[in-house]
Write a protein that holds these residues in place. Structure first.
Motif, PDB file in Angstrom:
ATOM      1  N   ASP A   1      14.490 -49.483   4.441  1.00 42.88           N
ATOM      2  CA  ASP A   1      15.033 -48.410   3.587  1.00 42.88           C
ATOM      3  C   ASP A   1      16.523 -48.579   3.310  1.00 42.88           C
ATOM      4  O   ASP A   1      17.067 -47.899   2.459  1.00 42.88           O
ATOM      5  N   MET A   2      17.176 -49.396   4.073  1.00 43.27           N
ATOM      6  CA  MET A   2      18.630 -49.529   3.889  1.00 43.27           C
ATOM      7  C   MET A   2      18.902 -50.350   2.632  1.00 43.27           C
ATOM      8  O   MET A   2      18.596 -51.551   2.585  1.00 43.27           O
ATOM      9  N   ALA A   3      19.459 -49.702   1.618  1.00 48.15           N
ATOM     10  CA  ALA A   3      19.576 -50.352   0.303  1.00 48.15           C
ATOM     11  C   ALA A   3      20.406 -51.634   0.361  1.00 48.15           C
ATOM     12  O   ALA A   3      20.042 -52.642  -0.259  1.00 48.15           O
ATOM     13  N   CYS A   4      21.508 -51.612   1.095  1.00 43.81           N
ATOM     14  CA  CYS A   4      22.392 -52.788   1.139  1.00 43.81           C
ATOM     15  C   CYS A   4      21.693 -53.965   1.809  1.00 43.81           C
ATOM     16  O   CYS A   4      21.758 -55.100   1.334  1.00 43.81           O
ATOM     17  N   LEU A   5      21.005 -53.671   2.898  1.00 44.37           N
ATOM     18  CA  LEU A   5      20.356 -54.727   3.662  1.00 44.37           C
ATOM     19  C   LEU A   5      19.111 -55.235   2.926  1.00 44.37           C
ATOM     20  O   LEU A   5      18.837 -56.444   2.894  1.00 44.37           O
TER      21      LEU A   5
ATOM     22  N   THR B   1      31.530 -49.220   9.946  1.00 49.73           N
ATOM     23  CA  THR B   1      30.533 -48.200   9.593  1.00 49.73           C
ATOM     24  C   THR B   1      30.006 -48.484   8.176  1.00 49.73           C
ATOM     25  O   THR B   1      30.514 -49.367   7.472  1.00 49.73           O
ATOM     26  N   GLY B   2      29.047 -47.665   7.767  1.00 53.52           N
ATOM     27  CA  GLY B   2      28.536 -47.780   6.407  1.00 53.52           C
ATOM     28  C   GLY B   2      29.620 -47.543   5.358  1.00 53.52           C
ATOM     29  O   GLY B   2      29.472 -47.955   4.202  1.00 53.52           O
ATOM     30  N   LYS B   3      30.713 -46.941   5.753  1.00 56.23           N
ATOM     31  CA  LYS B   3      31.775 -46.662   4.770  1.00 56.23           C
ATOM     32  C   LYS B   3      32.423 -47.943   4.254  1.00 56.23           C
ATOM     33  O   LYS B   3      32.921 -47.978   3.124  1.00 56.23           O
ATOM     34  N   TYR B   4      32.443 -48.964   5.091  1.00 53.17           N
ATOM     35  CA  TYR B   4      32.970 -50.244   4.623  1.00 53.17           C
ATOM     36  C   TYR B   4      32.087 -50.769   3.488  1.00 53.17           C
ATOM     37  O   TYR B   4      32.578 -51.200   2.439  1.00 53.17           O
ATOM     38  N   ILE B   5      30.770 -50.702   3.704  1.00 49.75           N
ATOM     39  CA  ILE B   5      29.830 -51.195   2.680  1.00 49.75           C
ATOM     40  C   ILE B   5      29.933 -50.314   1.426  1.00 49.75           C
ATOM     41  O   ILE B   5      29.881 -50.810   0.299  1.00 49.75           O
ATOM     42  N   GLN B   6      30.143 -49.042   1.621  1.00 50.94           N
ATOM     43  CA  GLN B   6      30.315 -48.125   0.479  1.00 50.94           C
ATOM     44  C   GLN B   6      31.565 -48.510  -0.336  1.00 50.94           C
ATOM     45  O   GLN B   6      31.564 -48.455  -1.563  1.00 50.94           O
TER      46      GLN B   6
ATOM     47  N   PRO C   1      28.212 -50.556  -4.619  1.00 50.34           N
ATOM     48  CA  PRO C   1      27.692 -49.246  -5.017  1.00 50.34           C
ATOM     49  C   PRO C   1      26.356 -48.921  -4.341  1.00 50.34           C
ATOM     50  O   PRO C   1      25.685 -47.995  -4.763  1.00 50.34           O
ATOM     51  N   HIS C   2      25.951 -49.694  -3.333  1.00 48.53           N
ATOM     52  CA  HIS C   2      24.628 -49.528  -2.733  1.00 48.53           C
ATOM     53  C   HIS C   2      24.357 -48.112  -2.222  1.00 48.53           C
ATOM     54  O   HIS C   2      23.231 -47.620  -2.344  1.00 48.53           O
ATOM     55  N   CYS C   3      25.353 -47.492  -1.635  1.00 48.24           N
ATOM     56  CA  CYS C   3      25.100 -46.224  -0.932  1.00 48.24           C
ATOM     57  C   CYS C   3      24.625 -45.134  -1.895  1.00 48.24           C
ATOM     58  O   CYS C   3      23.925 -44.208  -1.489  1.00 48.24           O
ATOM     59  N   LYS C   4      24.997 -45.276  -3.181  1.00 49.64           N
ATOM     60  CA  LYS C   4      24.565 -44.264  -4.165  1.00 49.64           C
ATOM     61  C   LYS C   4      23.043 -44.247  -4.303  1.00 49.64           C
ATOM     62  O   LYS C   4      22.462 -43.244  -4.663  1.00 49.64           O
ATOM     63  N   ASN C   5      22.417 -45.380  -4.061  1.00 48.94           N
ATOM     64  CA  ASN C   5      20.963 -45.481  -4.224  1.00 48.94           C
ATOM     65  C   ASN C   5      20.244 -45.671  -2.903  1.00 48.94           C
ATOM     66  O   ASN C   5      19.215 -46.328  -2.835  1.00 48.94           O
ATOM     67  N   CYS C   6      20.796 -45.086  -1.882  1.00 46.32           N
ATOM     68  CA  CYS C   6      20.204 -45.259  -0.556  1.00 46.32           C
ATOM     69  C   CYS C   6      19.816 -43.897  -0.001  1.00 46.32           C
ATOM     70  O   CYS C   6      20.457 -42.898  -0.306  1.00 46.32           O
ATOM     71  N   ARG C   7      18.772 -43.876   0.796  1.00 41.98           N
ATOM     72  CA  ARG C   7      18.361 -42.595   1.337  1.00 41.98           C
ATOM     73  C   ARG C   7      19.284 -42.124   2.473  1.00 41.98           C
ATOM     74  O   ARG C   7      19.189 -41.004   2.937  1.00 41.98           O
ATOM     75  N   TYR C   8      20.186 -43.015   2.902  1.00 41.07           N
ATOM     76  CA  TYR C   8      21.110 -42.662   3.985  1.00 41.07           C
ATOM     77  C   TYR C   8      22.491 -42.302   3.440  1.00 41.07           C
ATOM     78  O   TYR C   8      22.843 -42.627   2.312  1.00 41.07           O
ATOM     79  N   ASP C   9      23.265 -41.671   4.316  1.00 36.89           N
ATOM     80  CA  ASP C   9      24.619 -41.245   3.946  1.00 36.89           C
ATOM     81  C   ASP C   9      25.617 -41.952   4.870  1.00 36.89           C
ATOM     82  O   ASP C   9      25.597 -41.732   6.085  1.00 36.89           O
ATOM     83  N   PRO C  10      26.489 -42.793   4.281  1.00 36.54           N
ATOM     84  CA  PRO C  10      27.394 -43.568   5.133  1.00 36.54           C
ATOM     85  C   PRO C  10      28.389 -42.688   5.904  1.00 36.54           C
ATOM     86  O   PRO C  10      28.985 -43.133   6.893  1.00 36.54           O
ATOM     87  N   GLY C  11      28.565 -41.446   5.444  1.00 36.77           N
ATOM     88  CA  GLY C  11      29.514 -40.551   6.121  1.00 36.77           C
ATOM     89  C   GLY C  11      28.918 -39.851   7.343  1.00 36.77           C
ATOM     90  O   GLY C  11      29.644 -39.209   8.097  1.00 36.77           O
TER      91      GLY C  11
ATOM     92  N   ALA D   1      21.643 -39.949   8.560  1.00 38.94           N
ATOM     93  CA  ALA D   1      22.789 -40.772   8.998  1.00 38.94           C
ATOM     94  C   ALA D   1      22.551 -42.237   8.652  1.00 38.94           C
ATOM     95  O   ALA D   1      21.447 -42.765   8.851  1.00 38.94           O
ATOM     96  N   CYS D   2      23.591 -42.867   8.133  1.00 42.39           N
ATOM     97  CA  CYS D   2      23.504 -44.306   7.837  1.00 42.39           C
ATOM     98  C   CYS D   2      23.372 -45.062   9.161  1.00 42.39           C
ATOM     99  O   CYS D   2      24.199 -44.894  10.065  1.00 42.39           O
ATOM    100  N   PRO D   3      22.377 -45.927   9.291  1.00 46.34           N
ATOM    101  CA  PRO D   3      22.216 -46.670  10.552  1.00 46.34           C
ATOM    102  C   PRO D   3      23.463 -47.479  10.931  1.00 46.34           C
ATOM    103  O   PRO D   3      23.768 -47.629  12.114  1.00 46.34           O
ATOM    104  N   TYR D   4      24.192 -47.985   9.932  1.00 46.18           N
ATOM    105  CA  TYR D   4      25.416 -48.725  10.249  1.00 46.18           C
ATOM    106  C   TYR D   4      26.423 -47.809  10.940  1.00 46.18           C
ATOM    107  O   TYR D   4      27.101 -48.204  11.885  1.00 46.18           O
ATOM    108  N   THR D   5      26.526 -46.603  10.432  1.00 44.58           N
ATOM    109  CA  THR D   5      27.522 -45.675  10.973  1.00 44.58           C
ATOM    110  C   THR D   5      27.128 -45.253  12.388  1.00 44.58           C
ATOM    111  O   THR D   5      27.964 -45.261  13.306  1.00 44.58           O
TER     112      THR D   5
HETATM  113 FE1  SF4 Z   1      23.749 -49.426   3.548  1.00 44.58          FE
HETATM  114 FE2  SF4 Z   1      24.268 -47.178   4.908  1.00 44.58          FE
HETATM  115 FE3  SF4 Z   1      25.110 -47.448   2.398  1.00 44.58          FE
HETATM  116 FE4  SF4 Z   1      22.509 -47.161   2.918  1.00 44.58          FE
HETATM  117  S1  SF4 Z   1      24.124 -45.665   3.288  1.00 44.58           S
HETATM  118  S2  SF4 Z   1      23.440 -48.621   1.496  1.00 44.58           S
HETATM  119  S3  SF4 Z   1      22.314 -48.278   4.829  1.00 44.58           S
HETATM  120  S4  SF4 Z   1      25.730 -48.654   4.149  1.00 44.58           S
END
Ligand code: SF4
Length: 518
Positions: free
Chosen positions: A353-357, A433-438, A442-452, A459-463
């Motif tokens: 489910d993690m959009a970036c990964l 954290t996911g904030k670096y990837i954010q 633009p991945h986080c906009k289309n992800c079911r998780y929230d990097p914050g 919760a974003c698994p990275y965070t």
């Molecule tokens: Fe990746 Fe987390 Fe952003 Fe989802 S919210 S795209 S898992 S960094």
């Protein structure tokens, strides 16, 4: 037969030291395609196909150059299945008086060839791999007596020694532009509008020989990861040179600025994608560095881009090779953080489910390629913070990437990405954290998780895993001055929050058990 010249799949260089003094009347080149090289790790289809296609094209070049060749195809009836067994069988048949080879890139392969030579009482002449700027001996001399190694100092020595990007048109001992490193100019993201038009990479339609290899790999390694419908890698020296020209002319000017940016569905961007051609030795790093420097001197590319690119080739690439050959074989077993979890099954399928990964894994499986920031700060980062055993991460990286040869892949994965070598490669673990990837995509906009968010279902698994990582390794990390600030930030979390982070991290780990793969 006087000499059998052993040429491996990543030694496709007509000028290699193994050919010095070659006499077509008395000597013969030996090459073999063996299943072991695709099965000792679960090698991806793109990787296997690239190696085999490049080997077969190199065999044609050898024949055209009048160098007699003994070549065993993967599908040959008498194929013995491993390098050692095939070499042994061919020695019995050909009865050479000695073996010669250029120093191989894998410790394992060197041992295999040495033991075949010894078993047959044959002298083995392992010659310096002069493809590289620095010999292993030179690296060892650089490393000797230093308490800790840093790429930056090695890189500066290399710049001076080889007069690369030095001031005064190369005559001065000061770096061009007054600085050794321009990374602070090199960390831009694309912004909301995205990258726009990016000059495309050079793609090569598979010819009949490559199509034959693709069909063979699809049949023989059908269950292996990845797919081959998009295969477009350079498989000859001419194609590799064309790729180099396309990069220098079209993408190098913006390479540096967007070096760390990530964009969905596009792993290529302004990157060079020359690593596979370099690691197969279709390209020489000297010509690559010279072409980049020439682009700067002709004002076709800015210094920050050119320096950043040259650092990858003249610095990192040479440095990791030195680390590998001065630290093996024990290096491969290191596990400083005692990480023992298994690699999630979906690393082999991309189903997460993690959009970036998901995106980085999908690109990897489709092309055998992801750019360096995806490898380090998305794919490797997740495994590090989850606590995956570094040897499993290493086996995955070695399997799936077209440019993966152990000398370069192992220090980058086990050292740089997983911090398992205790700081030989990098002075700190790369965690974020996911904030670096954010920030970089633009991945986080289309992800079911929230990097914050660090806890809770969204919760974003990275965070979550970032804070969990700091807690789990607090004692070790607090002693590292480069990590002290990050560890100090743990004080911002209440005990209740810390407990919630740990529980969610444990749940994430529980989800990754299963069985798929080799
Ligand atoms: Fe990746 Fe987390 Fe952003 Fe989802 S919210 S795209 S898992 S960094």
């Amino acid at each position: 037969l006087r000499t059998l010249i052993v040429v491996l799949g990543d030694q496709l260089d007509m000028e290699a030291a193994a050919f010095d003094g070659f006499d077509p009347e008395q000597d013969r080149v030996w090459m073999a395609e063996v299943a072991e090289e695709s099965s000792h790790v679960w090698s991806g289809k793109q990787r296997t196909a690239l190696f085999l296609a490049a080997m077969r094209h190199f065999a044609l070049a050898l024949q055209a150059a009048g160098r007699p060749l003994h070549y065993t195809r993967l599908d040959a009836v008498q194929n013995a299945g491993s390098l050692g067994a095939q070499l042994q069988a061919d020695i019995q048949r050909l009865k050479p008086a000695r073996l010669v080879m250029t120093a191989p890139g894998d410790w394992r392969v060197l041992q295999a060839v040495k033991s075949v030579a010894a078993a047959n009482g044959l002298p083995l002449d392992v010659r310096e791999d002069r493809h590289f700027f620095a010999s292993v001996r030179e690296f060892a001399a650089h490393a000797k007596g230093r308490k800790s190694l840093r790429m930056e100092y090695f890189y500066r020595e290399q710049r001076k020694r080889h007069r690369v990007l030095m001031g005064g048109d190369g005559a001065s001992d000061e770096p061009e532009g007054g600085q050794w490193n321009f990374d602070s100019d090199n960390r831009e993201a694309f912004g909301a509008d995205g990258p726009g038009f990016v000059p495309p990479r050079a793609c090569f339609e598979p010819d009949a020989l490559t199509r034959e290899v693709i069909a063979l790999v699809n049949t023989r390694f059908a269950a292996h990861p990845g797919r081959l419908d998009s295969f477009a890698w350079p498989v000859t020296r001419e194609q590799a040179l064309q790729s180099l020209r396309a990069f220098i002319e079209d993408r190098l000017p913006l390479f540096g600025r967007y070096q760390d940016a990530i964009w969905p569905g596009d792993p290529w961007l302004y990157h060079a994608h020359l690593s596979a051609a370099l690691n197969l030795k279709l390209l020489n790093p000297r010509e690559v560095v010279a072409a980049a420097e020439a682009a700067y001197r002709c004002r076709q590319a800015p210094l920050a881009s050119v320096e950043g690119f040259i650092r990858q080739i003249l610095g990192w690439r040479e440095y990791v090779r030195g680390i590998y050959w001065t630290q093996m074989p024990g290096y491969a077993e290191r596990n400083l953080l005692d990480a023992q979890h298994r690699l999630p099954d979906w690393y082999w399928t991309g189903e997460t489910d993690m959009a970036c990964l998901r995106d980085a894994l999908a690109q990897t499986l489709a092309h055998g390629y992801a750019n360096h920031i995806q490898r380090l700060m998305v794919i490797g980062l997740y495994a590090l913070m989850l606590g995956v055993q570094p040897q499993q991460v290493h086996a995955w990286f070695l399997a799936v990437y077209v440019d993966a040869v152990e000398w370069v892949e192992l220090p980058n994965t086990l050292g740089m990405s997983q911090y398992a070598d205790g700081g030989v490669m990098g002075s700190k673990p790369y965690v974020a954290t996911g904030k670096y990837i954010q920030r970089m995509s633009p991945h986080c906009k289309n992800c079911r998780y929230d990097p914050g968010q660090r806890t809770g279902d969204s919760a974003c698994p990275y965070t979550t895993l970032y804070w969990d990582f700091l807690m789990r390794h607090q004692g070790l990390l607090a002693k590292n001055p480069r990590m002290a600030l990050q560890v100090k930030n743990l004080a911002r979390l209440s005990d209740v929050e810390k407990q919630a982070v740990m529980e969610r991290a444990t749940a994430l780990r529980r989800e990754v058990q299963g069985a798929i793969g080799p």
